[in-house]
Every structure is written in C-alpha cells, then in structure tokens.
Design an enzyme around this catalytic site. Sequence first.
Site, PDB file in Angstrom:
ATOM      1  N   TYR A  16      -4.299   2.053  15.741  1.00 22.71           N
ATOM      2  CA  TYR A  16      -3.217   1.620  16.808  1.00 22.71           C
ATOM      3  C   TYR A  16      -3.346   1.785  18.231  1.00 22.71           C
ATOM      4  CZ  TYR A  16      -0.828   2.840  12.434  1.00 22.71           C
ATOM      5  OH  TYR A  16      -0.193   3.152  10.913  1.00 22.71           O
ATOM      6  N   GLU A  49      -3.261   0.191   8.614  1.00 21.91           N
ATOM      7  CA  GLU A  49      -2.488   0.190   9.173  1.00 21.91           C
ATOM      8  C   GLU A  49      -2.503  -0.036  10.318  1.00 21.91           C
ATOM      9  OE1 GLU A  49      -0.829   4.104   8.846  1.00 21.91           O
ATOM     10  OE2 GLU A  49      -1.713   4.444   7.500  1.00 21.91           O
ATOM     11  N   ARG A  78       0.822  -1.133  -0.245  1.00 22.38           N
ATOM     12  CA  ARG A  78       0.069   0.208   0.123  1.00 22.38           C
ATOM     13  C   ARG A  78       1.178   1.367   0.145  1.00 22.38           C
ATOM     14  NH1 ARG A  78      -2.670   3.378   4.604  1.00 22.38           N
ATOM     15  NH2 ARG A  78      -3.581   5.214   3.773  1.00 22.38           N
ATOM     16  N   ASN A 135      -7.039   2.395   9.939  1.00 22.90           N
ATOM     17  CA  ASN A 135      -6.105   2.125  10.448  1.00 22.90           C
ATOM     18  C   ASN A 135      -5.939   1.982  11.767  1.00 22.90           C
ATOM     19  OD1 ASN A 135      -5.692   2.405   7.908  1.00 22.90           O
ATOM     20  ND2 ASN A 135      -5.108   4.689   8.538  1.00 22.90           N
ATOM     21  N   GLU A 156      -6.906   8.805   6.386  1.00 21.07           N
ATOM     22  CA  GLU A 156      -7.862   9.305   7.398  1.00 21.07           C
ATOM     23  C   GLU A 156      -8.223  10.360   7.508  1.00 21.07           C
ATOM     24  OE1 GLU A 156      -4.252   8.390  10.242  1.00 21.07           O
ATOM     25  OE2 GLU A 156      -3.997   6.318  10.318  1.00 21.07           O
ATOM     26  N   HIS A 170      -2.640  11.171   0.322  1.00 22.88           N
ATOM     27  CA  HIS A 170      -2.152  10.387   2.294  1.00 22.88           C
ATOM     28  C   HIS A 170      -1.845  12.594   2.755  1.00 22.88           C
ATOM     29  CE1 HIS A 170      -0.697   7.452   4.805  1.00 22.88           C
ATOM     30  NE2 HIS A 170      -0.911   8.579   5.400  1.00 22.88           N
TER      31      HIS A 170
HETATM   32  O1  IFM Z   1       2.653   7.436   9.842  1.00 20.36           O
HETATM   33  C1  IFM Z   1       1.014   7.276  10.182  1.00 20.36           C
HETATM   34  C2  IFM Z   1       0.908   7.504   8.656  1.00 20.36           C
HETATM   35  O2  IFM Z   1       1.533   8.337   7.908  1.00 20.36           O
HETATM   36  C3  IFM Z   1      -0.742   7.532   9.116  1.00 20.36           C
HETATM   37  N1  IFM Z   1      -1.326   7.015  10.260  1.00 20.36           N
HETATM   38  C4  IFM Z   1      -0.858   6.070  11.460  1.00 20.36           C
HETATM   39  C5  IFM Z   1       1.141   6.322  10.960  1.00 20.36           C
HETATM   40  C6  IFM Z   1       1.489   6.764  12.329  1.00 20.36           C
HETATM   41  O3  IFM Z   1       1.178   7.774  13.155  1.00 20.36           O
END
Ligand code: IFM
Length: 436
Positions: free
Chosen positions: A291, A343, A77, A289, A166, A121
């Site tokens: 985290y 992500e 990606r 995404n 995002e 992005h």
């Molecule tokens: O590096 C970023 C990415 O560009 C977008 N999502 C989160 C990642 C980590 O912060």
Amino acid sequence: MTSLSFPPGFVWGAATSAYQIEGAVREDGRGPSIWDHFSHQAGTTFQGHTGDVACDHYHRYEIDVDLMAALGLQAYRFSVSWPRVQPLGQGAWNEKGLAFYDRLVDRLLAKGIAPHVTLYHWDLPQALQERGGWVVRDTAQRFAEYAERMGRRLGDRVAAIATHNEPWCTAILGHEVGKFAPGWRDPQAAVQVAHHLLLSHGLALQAMRASGVRASLGIVLNQSPATPATDGQADRAEAQRQFAAFVRWYMDPLFLKRYPTIDGRALHPVVDENDFEIMAQPLDFLGINYYTRIWASTAQPPVPAPKRQGETDMGWEIYPEGLTELLTWLHRNYRLPPVYITENGMAHPDRLVDGAVADQPRIDYVHAHLQALARAIEAGVDVRGYFYWSLLDNYEWDSGYGKRFGLVHVDYDTQVRTPKASAYWYRDFIASQRRT
Ligand code: IFM
C-alpha cells in the site's frame, strides 16, 4: 487506455475477506470470532461499527460473483471464516458453513473465475481466544487441523490456498498496539504470537501436503520498503530497523530459517528446536500486499513524509515506486517463489452521484502501481498476478464503514452495489491485457 503489458497468463483479480463482507454472524451455526467480540466492545471501532451485516455477502454471494464476471475478473481472493466452519476452533465441524464455501467456489468456477483462498484473515474463533489465542502454542496445532480439513474440502477446486493474511497485523496491531482484535497491549506477547503464526503456517503446509492437497500453497505478507527521512546515520539505521521488524522478521524465518538481528530489540520469542525447519516449508507462491512505504525519521518532532504524490483516505502516502523497490530488493535477497500482489488499493471518500462514482484518484493509483509492478517484472521478479483490494467497499476493521476501498460502491442501507469508474477502468484494462 494504457500501453502496459504483462506476461502471458498473468492473473487479474480482486480480493476481500470474510469478516469484512460476509455478515450473517449468527447464522447457520457460525461461532463467534475475536472480531465479533472486539467490535462489540465500546470504543474499539469507528462509531461502534461491527461486521454483523457488512456487505451481506453470505446471502448475496451469487450477485457478487456475477459482478466479478461482468468485470472480467479472472481470479477472486477471499477468506474462509474459521468459526463459520468450526465454531469452537476445534472439535465439531459445521456442515452448513462448509457448504457455503462449496457454493461460493462452485459459482466462481462456473463463471471461469479462479478461487484463491486465504485461511486466516484475522477472525480467530473466540473459544480459542479464551484458551489464550495465538500466544498459546497449541493454537498453531488447531490451525493446522483446520487447514488440513479445508484443504481436503476445497483443495481440488481452488487455484491457491494461503495460510495467513498479514501476520504482522495480527501480532502487532492485535497484541502490541491493541487497535485490532483481541486488543492486547503486550509487546512480549506480540513477538510470541508472530512466532506461533509462522509456526502454524508451516504446520498447515505440512498437513495439507501430507493429505495430497493439489492447490498451490503459500502465505500473504504485508510489506513496505523503508526510506530514511534524511541521509543522517540515525535515520538510516532507523529505516533498517523498521524494515527488519516489518519485512525481514517474517521473510527470514520463512526463507533463511532464522530471525534477523535488530539493533536495540530485546524481545524474542520462545522457539522450540525444530521450529525453523517447520516454518520454512517450500512455498508454491508468496503473496505480497503493498500500500505505501515506511518513512523513518528520528527527529523530534519527526520529519513528515513528503507525500509528493498525495495520500489516500487512510492518510497513507501514495508511493508506487515503493512496489518496484520492495520487489527488486526481495528478489536480490531471497530465493523467491512466484509472487502474487495479493492486495493493493486505496481508500477514497467516494460519493454516489446520480448513480455513478467518479473515482479518478483510484484509477490513477492503480495505474501508477501497475507501472511500478511492470518495472519490477522487467527487472526479473517473477510476478504472476495482481489482486485489487477490494472488490467491494467493506468493513475496514477499526475504521468501520468509514473508509471505502472498493471497485464497487456499497450502499450499506440498501446493499445496492454500484461499480465505480475504477471498476469499469479495471474491466477495460483486463480486456486490453487479454488482447496483448
Ligand atoms: O482492509 C485491509 C485488509 O483486511 C488487509 N490489508 C489491508 C486492507 C486495507 O487496510
């Protein structure tokens, strides 16, 4: 190794984005983006770091694709830099920029790696910013034209095209908090920007479909579940409020043709009559995404997140269960298309010692998140793939080169790439999945 097993055809990949890795910002006719402009202003990024050189991927894409092949990645990606292919964001196209993405896609295909493209992005052409950027409705139209052009150029060869990465970050971090480009601190503008991003997504899908693009079309959202710090009514309401602002503000218009009502939220965008119909185009896939989770506390000072499983180098709580919680909640509340985890990954203060990087915490992080993902799939969520963020250590926006997310270590002085222990772990994991 692990006994985890995923559905047949599940896709394993890694992700990057243009400004974070390409460098070559003034080469072959590329125009400036808002990130070039922002990162060159004093005080905006860690130690004044910029993406001018980054991982020099523009010149080294061949060895980077070879690295992906050596790790057994099935998909990659990446994002297209809009100002590289259309320097002013409207009008003339830059053939040399377009040709770069042709070469990248062809090399990926030659190695059997499926290209998954993201169109936006965060690197808006600076010329469009100077006309108001995303707060101006016309930018959505410019984006749709760009999407249509890229769809026609790459859409017969790539597996998937996501419009935005995002949009919450562009809207809120870029226009309300001001820590990302373009660095505004204007909450009303932020809410309008979020609306125009979703509108531009819908217009782009319409334009690409009208011109017969064959790739799967979707969008990528960053999402987290929200946990109240206590059982008290105030914390529970706060968790709902934050979840609505972070997740539902983007999901509801895409799937339910409306914005959610959020207690105490006075700001609303200007919405034209047909906008919800445009925004809610059918999606071939949804990228998520993930985290960490949101920890909601109304106490003063706030009750800190427990961080029982530790935190990453970004200070983000490690909370893999949140991925199961989030996906099952989404599955219950929307008619989801196939989902990709576009992500997931961790920043860790990696050190290269004797030619190797021992990043066991990253291996543990990925393993735990894959377990959480497998549980969501067992619960009925249709997840088709997973992309680790990121393939390479790279330019982490306002944190500059101070945070390392990569499977592959990058020495920014020499541009030498060294796969970390996690890269070998991921390679072996992917191979084990091929056998199951
Ligand atoms: O590096 C970023 C990415 O560009 C977008 N999502 C989160 C990642 C980590 O912060």
